[in-house]
Motif scaffolding. Structure first.
Motif, PDB file in Angstrom:
ATOM      1  N   LEU A 246      67.006  19.846 -25.075  1.00 36.30           N
ATOM      2  CA  LEU A 246      68.426  19.533 -25.235  1.00 36.30           C
ATOM      3  C   LEU A 246      69.087  19.220 -23.900  1.00 36.30           C
ATOM      4  CD1 LEU A 246      70.826  19.297 -27.119  1.00 36.30           C
ATOM      5  CD2 LEU A 246      71.214  21.767 -26.858  1.00 36.30           C
ATOM      6  N   GLY A 247      68.773  20.016 -22.863  1.00 40.33           N
ATOM      7  CA  GLY A 247      69.375  19.769 -21.552  1.00 40.33           C
ATOM      8  C   GLY A 247      69.079  18.379 -21.015  1.00 40.33           C
ATOM      9  N   PRO A 248      67.789  17.962 -20.921  1.00 42.17           N
ATOM     10  CA  PRO A 248      67.502  16.599 -20.470  1.00 42.17           C
ATOM     11  C   PRO A 248      68.128  15.530 -21.353  1.00 42.17           C
ATOM     12  CG  PRO A 248      65.529  17.954 -20.337  1.00 42.17           C
ATOM     13  CD  PRO A 248      66.566  18.777 -21.031  1.00 42.17           C
ATOM     14  N   LEU A 249      68.231  15.777 -22.659  1.00 48.26           N
ATOM     15  CA  LEU A 249      68.874  14.793 -23.541  1.00 48.26           C
ATOM     16  C   LEU A 249      70.359  14.647 -23.205  1.00 48.26           C
ATOM     17  CD1 LEU A 249      67.282  15.546 -27.036  1.00 48.26           C
ATOM     18  CD2 LEU A 249      66.853  13.589 -25.546  1.00 48.26           C
ATOM     19  N   LEU A 407      72.981  24.047 -17.105  1.00 44.43           N
ATOM     20  CA  LEU A 407      72.601  25.266 -16.384  1.00 44.43           C
ATOM     21  C   LEU A 407      72.380  26.426 -17.352  1.00 44.43           C
ATOM     22  CD1 LEU A 407      72.208  26.885 -13.774  1.00 44.43           C
ATOM     23  CD2 LEU A 407      74.687  27.246 -13.714  1.00 44.43           C
ATOM     24  N   VAL A 408      73.296  26.591 -18.307  1.00 45.47           N
ATOM     25  CA  VAL A 408      73.154  27.673 -19.289  1.00 45.47           C
ATOM     26  C   VAL A 408      71.891  27.472 -20.126  1.00 45.47           C
ATOM     27  CG1 VAL A 408      74.182  28.712 -21.335  1.00 45.47           C
ATOM     28  CG2 VAL A 408      75.613  28.182 -19.370  1.00 45.47           C
ATOM     29  N   LEU A 409      71.650  26.232 -20.563  1.00 43.51           N
ATOM     30  CA  LEU A 409      70.444  25.953 -21.348  1.00 43.51           C
ATOM     31  C   LEU A 409      69.177  26.249 -20.538  1.00 43.51           C
ATOM     32  CD1 LEU A 409      71.475  22.626 -23.115  1.00 43.51           C
ATOM     33  CD2 LEU A 409      71.239  24.879 -24.162  1.00 43.51           C
ATOM     34  N   GLU A 485      50.768  28.601 -22.198  1.00 41.95           N
ATOM     35  CA  GLU A 485      51.907  28.406 -23.090  1.00 41.95           C
ATOM     36  C   GLU A 485      53.211  28.189 -22.347  1.00 41.95           C
ATOM     37  OE1 GLU A 485      49.772  30.854 -23.222  1.00 41.95           O
ATOM     38  OE2 GLU A 485      49.154  31.372 -25.271  1.00 41.95           O
ATOM     39  N   GLN A 486      53.262  28.608 -21.074  1.00 37.62           N
ATOM     40  CA  GLN A 486      54.505  28.498 -20.308  1.00 37.62           C
ATOM     41  C   GLN A 486      54.668  27.158 -19.601  1.00 37.62           C
ATOM     42  OE1 GLN A 486      53.918  32.056 -17.878  1.00 37.62           O
ATOM     43  NE2 GLN A 486      55.683  33.002 -18.882  1.00 37.62           N
ATOM     44  N   TRP A 487      53.578  26.416 -19.434  1.00 40.63           N
ATOM     45  CA  TRP A 487      53.672  25.185 -18.659  1.00 40.63           C
ATOM     46  C   TRP A 487      54.649  24.168 -19.258  1.00 40.63           C
ATOM     47  CZ3 TRP A 487      52.733  24.415 -13.848  1.00 40.63           C
ATOM     48  CH2 TRP A 487      51.770  25.173 -13.187  1.00 40.63           C
ATOM     49  N   PRO A 488      54.646  23.938 -20.581  1.00 34.52           N
ATOM     50  CA  PRO A 488      55.650  22.986 -21.108  1.00 34.52           C
ATOM     51  C   PRO A 488      57.077  23.423 -20.827  1.00 34.52           C
ATOM     52  CG  PRO A 488      53.942  23.418 -22.743  1.00 34.52           C
ATOM     53  CD  PRO A 488      53.747  24.409 -21.649  1.00 34.52           C
ATOM     54  N   THR A 491      57.975  22.879 -17.188  1.00 32.20           N
ATOM     55  CA  THR A 491      58.339  21.467 -17.018  1.00 32.20           C
ATOM     56  C   THR A 491      59.761  21.211 -17.495  1.00 32.20           C
ATOM     57  OG1 THR A 491      56.020  20.836 -17.351  1.00 32.20           O
ATOM     58  CG2 THR A 491      57.683  19.103 -17.594  1.00 32.20           C
ATOM     59  N   ALA A 492      60.117  21.817 -18.636  1.00 29.98           N
ATOM     60  CA  ALA A 492      61.487  21.649 -19.148  1.00 29.98           C
ATOM     61  C   ALA A 492      62.511  22.237 -18.188  1.00 29.98           C
ATOM     62  CB  ALA A 492      61.610  22.304 -20.520  1.00 29.98           C
ATOM     63  N   ILE A 493      62.200  23.387 -17.591  1.00 27.59           N
ATOM     64  CA  ILE A 493      63.129  24.010 -16.636  1.00 27.59           C
ATOM     65  C   ILE A 493      63.305  23.114 -15.410  1.00 27.59           C
ATOM     66  CG2 ILE A 493      63.410  25.967 -15.076  1.00 27.59           C
ATOM     67  CD1 ILE A 493      61.938  27.646 -17.221  1.00 27.59           C
ATOM     68  N   LEU A 494      62.209  22.545 -14.917  1.00 26.86           N
ATOM     69  CA  LEU A 494      62.313  21.623 -13.779  1.00 26.86           C
ATOM     70  C   LEU A 494      63.153  20.402 -14.137  1.00 26.86           C
ATOM     71  CD1 LEU A 494      58.646  21.779 -12.423  1.00 26.86           C
ATOM     72  CD2 LEU A 494      60.671  22.949 -11.531  1.00 26.86           C
TER      73      LEU A 494
END
Length: 582
Positions: A246-249, A407-409, A485-488, A491-494
């Motif tokens: 959602l954040g990148p979108l 930031l919150v997301l 399981e955390q890598w995707p 990537t989303a956090i980055l």
């Protein structure tokens, strides 16, 4: 001296950070036994017992038990299992515990509390750890059958070399389903009672992926799930992946609106909007027309002088930089009566600034050289025009709200994926790099402290604080394992972090109103040059646009057009009272 001391301090900090306790070195798991009691509502109560050997007198003080919540069904769908902690004990007594989020589920710390006034070491004796919890949603529908699925390895601790057994107490009527994988190499399943299975897992590596235990039941064995519950399950299954994208979108949508704003920005002007030129200063027009280049300062200054003249605040001998000014309106006249004040404060701030600088020049007779005032006001004029431009922009609340939302997301994704501290370490490194880059590019924003204590605090922050943040962050990143399981989600956090940086970078882009003003300035240049139509020519129109013509360096063409109009109107010679003719 501080520079010489900073490196030994940093080396000592690095040694302290890299000497953290290791779970596998502190403890050994001797046995692990679990009891899973499944009820007809599809939930289960789990009790797990771990026999630990404390190998070192100084140890971390506790262990982590991982409770898996995410599982993958036979079709590849990922589901989320409900969890509720019932008890955490050590040696049969309630023990301190803390719960951390992780992608597979929860990591629960059981052991001594870490604090300044208490000992965090477990005694060097055999220790029994017990954890009890409720699990929900263990049944799925497949055609006319209901399938009960249970992860074969219900919990994990550091040092999984011990053999583990699971006792499964099940509702009657179930049939063990053969797994698609080779279960023989993973564990043995035997029926110890009519409604009880015993699962034996041999010792092995802790990162093994063991197949689930699946048991088929006739339809109607378990409580019928309502549609509302199914919707709740579906939302919980897709919650973390949804907020991860959602954040990148949101950032992508904002970028589209910023870079393709054709439906937000008014249509390009084909004529000059006189209301816009009444609300901005000629100095701003000069900077906008020249894209804020250094040579705009001279044009902005001369345009401001011209506006002072046509507004009858002074008289000038010419429109170039060799002009002389006289008959400056006095402070008493500016304060005398409401008309005088309104005329003065109706002028833009940049124009009033230029007037004050000319007023401060020493006169020769009754005249002041305009050129002498320009070098002293250049920087202040630029700042004043910048402030005027920012006021036109206003507060871009949409962009700020977007950055706050992303930031919150990002924090929510990091928290639920167990990467909150990992993400904070990355942000700490980026923040330090930003501070250092800003110090080199804009040293004026970091003035040197004057007092001794302030200098010491500033030096400590630069040579100890910032490197300490980087070393601590790098140490945590280097010693923390990110599971598959955390890598995707990492990537989303980055992407969330990059999105926040992109949003703040887009704050420097002109707003629709600012673009409209610049578009009007470009059209004003075309109008003065006679390329497009505009306001009907008159003395008032000529004097109003003359400062802008000076700002755009087309005052000669504008005066020629005015003289042609006068000839067509058979007007007498134009002799304005603001122009010194002798």
């Amino acid at each position: 001296m501080l520079r010489l001391l900073s490196w030994p301090i940093l080396c000592a900090m690095l040694l302290a950070l890299t000497s953290c306790s290791n779970f596998d070195r502190d403890f050994t798991v001797q046995s692990a036994n679990s009891t899973v009691e499944v009820y007809t509502d599809g939930t289960a109560f789990v009790s797990e017992f771990f026999d630990l050997e404390v190998k070192m007198a100084e140890n971390y003080g506790g262990v982590y038990v991982d409770i898996p919540q995410r599982f993958t069904d036979a079709s590849g769908g990922v589901h989320w299992r409900d969890f509720q902690l019932a008890a955490a004990r050590r040696g049969g007594l309630d023990e301190y515990f803390s719960i951390e989020n992780n992608v597979p589920g929860y990591s629960i710390y059981i052991g001594m509390e870490h604090c300044k006034s208490c000992s965090a070491d477990l005694p060097k004796v055999p220790t029994k750890i017990q954890i009890a919890y409720w699990l929900g949603r263990l049944v799925r529908q497949e055609g006319n059958r209901e399938v009960l699925f249970l992860p074969a390895y219900m919990g994990r601790v550091h040092g999984q070399g011990a053999k583990k057994t699971l006792t499964l107490k099940l509702p009657p009527g179930g049939t063990l389903r053969p797994s698609q994988q080779d279960r023989a190499a993973a564990y043995d399943v035997t029926r110890s009672a009519p409604n009880e299975l015993l699962v034996s897992i041999p010792a092995g590596k802790g990162d093994r992926v063991l197949p689930d235990i699946e048991i088929e039941y006739p339809a109607g064995t378990f409580v019928i799930v309502t549609s509302g519950k199914r919707i709740q399950w579906w939302l919980s299954d897709h919650f973390l992946p949804f907020i991860s994208i959602l954040g990148p979108l949101i950032v992508a949508l904002v970028a589209i609106l910023k870079f393709r704003p054709s439906w937000l920005v008014p249509a390009p002007l084909i004529t000059v909007d006189t209301k816009i030129t009444q609300n901005i200063s000629p100095a701003l027009a000069a900077y906008l027309f020249r894209n804020w280049k250094a040579d705009a300062a001279k044009a902005a200054f001369l345009a401001s002088v011209c506006q002072l003249a046509v507004k009858r605040m002074l008289r000038i001998s010419s429109l170039d930089e060799d002009a002389e000014a006289s008959n400056l309106i006095t402070k008493q006249e500016r304060k005398k009566g409401k008309p005088g004040r309104s005329r003065w404060y109706a002028l833009p701030a940049a124009t009033r600034l230029v007037f004050g600088q000319i007023e401060g020049e020493r006169p020769a007779g009754d005249r002041r050289r305009v050129k002498n005032a320009r070098p002293d006001v250049r920087d202040e004029l630029h700042r004043t025009v910048t402030e005027e431009y920012q006021k036109i922009r206003g507060t871009d609340r949409w962009s700020l709200a977007t950055a706050a939302t992303v930031l919150v997301l990002g924090i929510v994704v990091a928290s639920f994926s167990g990467l909150l501290i990992f993400s904070a370490a990355i942000c700490g490194i980026l923040l330090v790099l930003l501070i250092v880059a800003t110090m080199f590019r804009h040293p004026e924003r970091f003035p040197v402290a004057t007092g001794t204590s302030e200098q010491f605090a500033q030096a400590t922050f630069l040579f100890v604080g910032l490197p300490a943040i980087v070393i601590a962050a790098l140490s945590y990143i280097g010693t923390t394992k990110v599971i598959s399981e955390q890598w995707p989600y990492l990537t989303a956090i980055l992407l969330h972090i990059a999105g926040i940086i992109a949003v703040f970078a887009m704050l420097r882009m002109p707003t629709p109103k600012q673009r409209q003003i610049r578009n009007n300035i470009l059209n004003l240049n075309r109008y003065i040059s006679g390329e497009i139509n505009g306001p009907t020519m008159s003395v008032e129109c000529y004097e109003h646009n003359l400062p802008f013509a000076v700002a755009l360096n087309v005052e000669q063409r504008w005066t020629e057009r005015f003289n042609l109009w006068r000839e067509s109107q058979k007007m007498d010679a134009y002799a304005p009272d603001w122009l010194i003719t002798s």
